[in-house]
Enzyme design. Structure first.
Site, mmCIF file in Angstrom:
data_model
loop_
_atom_site.group_PDB
_atom_site.id
_atom_site.type_symbol
_atom_site.label_atom_id
_atom_site.label_comp_id
_atom_site.label_asym_id
_atom_site.label_seq_id
_atom_site.Cartn_x
_atom_site.Cartn_y
_atom_site.Cartn_z
ATOM 1 N N ASP A 128 1.412 6.713 -0.643
ATOM 2 C CA ASP A 128 0.490 5.876 -0.956
ATOM 3 C C ASP A 128 0.676 5.365 -2.436
ATOM 4 O OD1 ASP A 128 -1.977 4.409 0.091
ATOM 5 O OD2 ASP A 128 -2.704 5.188 -1.850
ATOM 6 N N ASN A 173 0.585 -1.037 -0.017
ATOM 7 C CA ASN A 173 -0.160 -0.020 0.106
ATOM 8 C C ASN A 173 0.919 1.291 0.131
ATOM 9 O OD1 ASN A 173 -2.482 1.535 0.464
ATOM 10 N ND2 ASN A 173 -1.444 1.979 2.295
ATOM 11 N N HIS A 176 -6.477 -0.925 1.903
ATOM 12 C CA HIS A 176 -6.409 0.427 1.628
ATOM 13 C C HIS A 176 -5.815 0.328 0.105
ATOM 14 C CE1 HIS A 176 -7.821 1.973 5.303
ATOM 15 N NE2 HIS A 176 -6.548 1.032 5.941
ATOM 16 N N ASP A 231 -0.090 -6.296 4.861
ATOM 17 C CA ASP A 231 -0.382 -5.217 5.695
ATOM 18 C C ASP A 231 -1.388 -4.079 4.952
ATOM 19 O OD1 ASP A 231 0.505 -3.364 8.112
ATOM 20 O OD2 ASP A 231 0.936 -1.820 6.492
ATOM 21 N N GLU A 261 -4.492 -8.012 6.119
ATOM 22 C CA GLU A 261 -4.851 -7.201 7.320
ATOM 23 C C GLU A 261 -6.052 -6.228 6.934
ATOM 24 O OE1 GLU A 261 -3.390 -3.775 10.281
ATOM 25 O OE2 GLU A 261 -2.883 -3.719 8.241
HETATM 26 CA CA LIG Z 1 -3.511 2.955 -0.848
#
Ligand SMILES: [Ca+2]
Ligand SMILES: [Ca+2]
Ligand SMILES: [Ca+2]
Length: 595
Positions: A261, A152, A296, A292, A326
Site C-alpha cells: 500500500d 493505491n 483506499h 482502481d 472505482e
Molecule cells: Ca491505500
C-alpha cells in the site's frame, strides 16, 4: 439541431470529432486484454521461461495468463465498434509481477492489478509500441481510449518479518504502532519529530526515515529493484501496517490482501504518480482514466492528482478527459459513492449503486421504487444531477461473482432460459437508456454467466481451455466458451447494438436530465422521462420488471402529443394533454420519442 450535427448523426462519430464529445456521450466497452483475443502467441509467456509459476501462463487455469494481448484487441475493434461502443476501457496494461501468492495458492497478474513497472506495457500483452498502435487505431475510428490505472498499491514485494510463513498479516494501527516508535508504544524512538501523514509538507516528511514502526520490512534480494520508477523500490514510500480490514484507518493505509500500500500522503509519492501518469497522457493521448481502488487512497492525494491530470490532458488537446474512480460497495448506497466526488473531488465514480438497484429490480427481488430511490440521490454527487450523467453505469463487472445472468439465475432458481434472457435484455435496456455512461463488460453481449467467484467472471472471449468456463451454459445461444464468442448475431449483441445506436443518436438519452414518472412498492412498471437539453423534447422510457403485462395511464409533458416508438410498444398519441395510455408486456420495455 444544426446541419453539421445532423451530418454527424448520419455518419456516426468521425475520427476528427471524438475529442469534442462529452464523457456522457460515450458508450464504453470494458475488457481484460488477457481474456479478449490472442493476436500474438509469441508473447504468451511474457518473454519468460519455465512452468506457469515462472511465466504466469496456463490457459487451462482461470487464475493464470491465457495469452490475450493488445495486438489481438486491435484486430477485434470492428467487433467492439459494431456493438455500438464509442469508447473502450482496458484493464491495466502495465507490467505486473507475473505470479504471486503463498505456496500452493499462487496466481498470476493476468488482470493487471499487480504492477511492478508503471512505465512499461506488460510483455504478456505486448510492447509500448503495440500499445501506441492500439490507441491510434481506436482514435482512427473516432473512439476513445480509457486506461485503467492503479495508485493505491503495487505488486506484493514487501513482506514483514513478523508474518513470515503466515497467511496474511494483521493490520497494526497508528494508535498501537505510532510512527515515532519501533514495534509499539514502548519501542525504541525512531522518526523523531515526524508528525504523521496529516502534514504533507516536505519538512515533515524529511523526518520520516525508518519504515519499521509497525512491522520489520523484508524484501527479497532478487526483488529489491524490480519496481519502476526506481523510487518505488524504497519501502519508506509504503504504509507497511499489514492487511486492510477495509474498515476505519486500515481502509486507506492497509495492504489490499498483501499488495504493497503506497504512502500516498507523501509529497514524493504525489509528484511521482503525477509524473508517471502524465507521461501516458503525453505520449499516447489517452482520453481518460478509470482509477482502481480509489476509496483506499487518502482524499488529499486525489485533490492534487486529478487537477494535474486534467491540466495535462487539456494541454495535450484533450478537453474532456474523463476520470472515474472505482468505489466498490456491496449495497445500494449512493451516499457512499457520492462522498468520493465531494471530498476526494473525483470527477466521477463507477456507479455501483446503479448495479445493485438494477440487478435487484430485473431479478424481481426489489420493487421498482428501488430505481426511483437510486435516482432520487443524484443531487448528492458534486455537481448534482448533471454530474450523475457522467457516472459510468454497469450491470456486470470483473470483480463480481459472475455476470448479471448469474445473479438472475440465483434469484430465480428454475427460471427458463428464455426468462433469464429477457431479464438480462431488460437490464440492458435500462443500462443503455437511463442516465450515466453505459459500460458494457465484455462477455455480457455473448450471454456469459459464471459460477460464482471473480475469476469465474473473467471468461475468455477467444477459445477457452478452462474446463470450468466451458461447462457453463451461455444465455441466448447454444455456444460455449470452448469456442471463440465474437458472434455479432447473438441476440444480446444485437439488442445492445440497436439500443446503443438509439442512445447515441438522441441527446435526450446521452445528456438529458431525468424525471421519474411512475414506480411502486412491487415489481411492475418503472416509467421515467428524459429531456433533450436543447428544446426540452421528451423521451418516455417504460420498463416492466414483472411477469404480468402492465396497462395504465402515465403522466407526460402536456406538449408531448405524438410518440414515435424507437423500441418496444409506445402509444401513438396522448389521450389528453399530459396523459398517455401505455401497455408493456411482461419483462418488456419501450423507448418513446415525443413530439
Ligand atoms: Ca491505500
Ligand atoms: Ca499472446
Ligand atoms: Ca506486501
Amino acid at each position: 439541431m444544426s446541419l453539421v450535427a445532423l451530418a454527424l448523426l448520419a455518419t456516426g462519430p468521425s475520427a476528427a470529432d471524438y475529442r469534442v464529445r462529452l464523457p456522457e456521450d460515450e458508450v464504453i466497452y470494458f475488457l481484460l486484454p488477457d481474456r479478449f483475443e490472442n493476436g500474438d502467441p509469441s508473447n504468451d509467456r511474457g518473454g519468460l521461461t519455465g512452468d506457469r509459476l515462472q511465466t504466469g501462463f496456463d490457459p487451462t487455469h482461470k487464475g493464470f495468463y491465457h495469452g490475450g494481448d493488445l495486438t489481438g484487441l486491435t484486430k477485434r475493434l470492428d467487433y467492439i465498434q459494431g456493438l455500438g461502443a464509442t469508447a473502450v476501457w482496458v484493464a491495466p496494461i502495465f507490467k505486473n509481477k507475473p505470479v504471486q501468492g503463498p505456496p500452493g495458492q499462487e496466481s498470476a497478474g493476468y488482470h493487471g492489478y499487480w504492477i511492478t513497472d508503471f512505465t512499461q506495457v506488460d510483455p504478456h500483452f505486448g510492447t509500448n509500441a503495440e500499445f501506441k498502435a492500439l490507441v491510434d487505431a481506436v482514435h482512427a475510428r473516432g473512439m476513445k481510449f480509457y486506461m485503467d490505472i492503479v495508485v493505491n498499491h503495487t505488486a506484493d514485494v514487501i513482506h514483514f518479518a513478523e508474518c513470515e510463513g503466515k497467511n496474511g498479516c494483521p493490520y497494526r494501527s497508528i494508535a498501537d504502532y505510532p510512527y515515532q516508535r519501533r514495534g509499539g508504544v514502548t519501542g525504541a524512538p525512531i522518526n523523531f519529530g515526524f508528525g504523521g501523514g496529516g502534514d504533507d509538507s516536505a519538512a515533515n516528511f524529511a523526518k520520516f526515515k525508518d519504515p519499521n514502526y509497525a512491522y520489520t520490512v523484508k524484501i527479497a534480494p532478487a526483488e529489491k529493484d524490480i519496481k519502476r520508477p526506481a523510487w518505488l523500490n524504497d519501502p519508506i514510500y509504503y504504509h507497511n501496517r499489514g492487511d486492510s480490514t477495509f474498515r476505519g484507518e486500515s481502509s486507506t493505509m492497509g495492504d489490499f490482501v498483501g499488495l504493497d500500500d503506497v504512502f500516498t500522503e507523501h509529497p514524493r509519492v504525489v509528484q511521482g504518480m503525477i509524473d508517471v501518469f502524465s507521461t501516458w497522457i503525453d505520449q499516447y493521448g489517452v482520453d481518460g482514466f478509470r482509477i482502481d481502488t480509489a476509496q483506499h487512497v487518502n482524499p488529499e492525494f486525489w485533490q492534487k492528482f486529478v487537477p494535474a491530470m486534467l491540466a495535462r490532458a487539456k494541454a495535450r488537446g484533450i478537453p474532456h478527459f474523463h476520470v472515474f474512480g472505482e468505489v466498490a460497495m456491496d449495497d445500494m448506497d449512493p451516499a457512499h459513492t457520492a462522498e468520493n466526488t465531494r471530498v476526494d473531488r473525483l470527477p466521477s465514480v463507477l456507479d455501483f449503486a446503479f448495479l445493485h438497484a438494477v440487478r435487484h429490480a430485473v431479478a424481481g427481488e426489489a420493487p421498482t421504487a428501488e430505481l426511483a430511490k437510486l435516482f432520487r440521490a443524484d443531487p448528492l454527487y458534486e455537481g448534482g444531477a448533471a454530474a450523475a450523467l457522467r457516472l459510468p453505469t454497469f450491470i456486470s463487472n470483473h470483480d463480481s461473482p459472475g455476470h448479471l445472468a448469474t445473479f438472475i439465475q440465483r434469484a430465480r432458481p428454475g427460471a427458463a432460459d428464455n426468462e433469464v434472457l429477457r431479464r438480462v435484455m431488460l437490464a440492458n435496456a435500462m443500462l443503455l437508456t437511463l442516465r450515466g455512461v453505459p459500460t458494457i463488460y465484455s462477455g455480457d453481449e455473448q450471454g456469459f454467466a459464471g459460477k460464482g467467484g471473480d475469476q469465474d467472471a473473467r471468461q475468455d472471449m477467444f477459445q477457452s481451455q478452462v474446463a470450468s468456463y466451458n461447462e457453463d451454459k451461455l444465455i441466448g445461444t447454444s455456444a460455449t466458451t470452448a469456442q471463440a464468442n465474437f458472434d455479432t448475431n447473438h441476440p444480446l449483441y444485437r439488442e445492445i447494438a440497436e439500443l446503443a445506436r438509439i442512445r447515441t443518436s438522441h441527446r435526450a438519452l446521452t445528456r438529458g436530465l431525468q424525471l421519474v414518472r411512475y414506480s411502486s412498492d412491487k415489481p411492475g412498471l418503472f416509467a421515467i422521462s428524459r429531456f433533450d437539453p436543447d428544446g426540452g423534447r421528451e423521451m418516455l422510457l417504460l420498463f416492466n420488471t414483472s411477469m404480468q403485462p402492465v396497462e395504465q395511464n402515465v403522466q407526460v409533458e402536456t406538449r408531448s402529443a405524438q410518440f414515435t416508438a424507437l423500441a418496444g410498444p409506445c402509444p401513438t398519441a396522448a389521450q389528453a394533454p399530459g396523459s398517455v395510455r401505455i401497455t408493456v408486456p411482461p419483462l418488456g420495455y419501450a423507448v418513446c420519442d415525443a413530439r
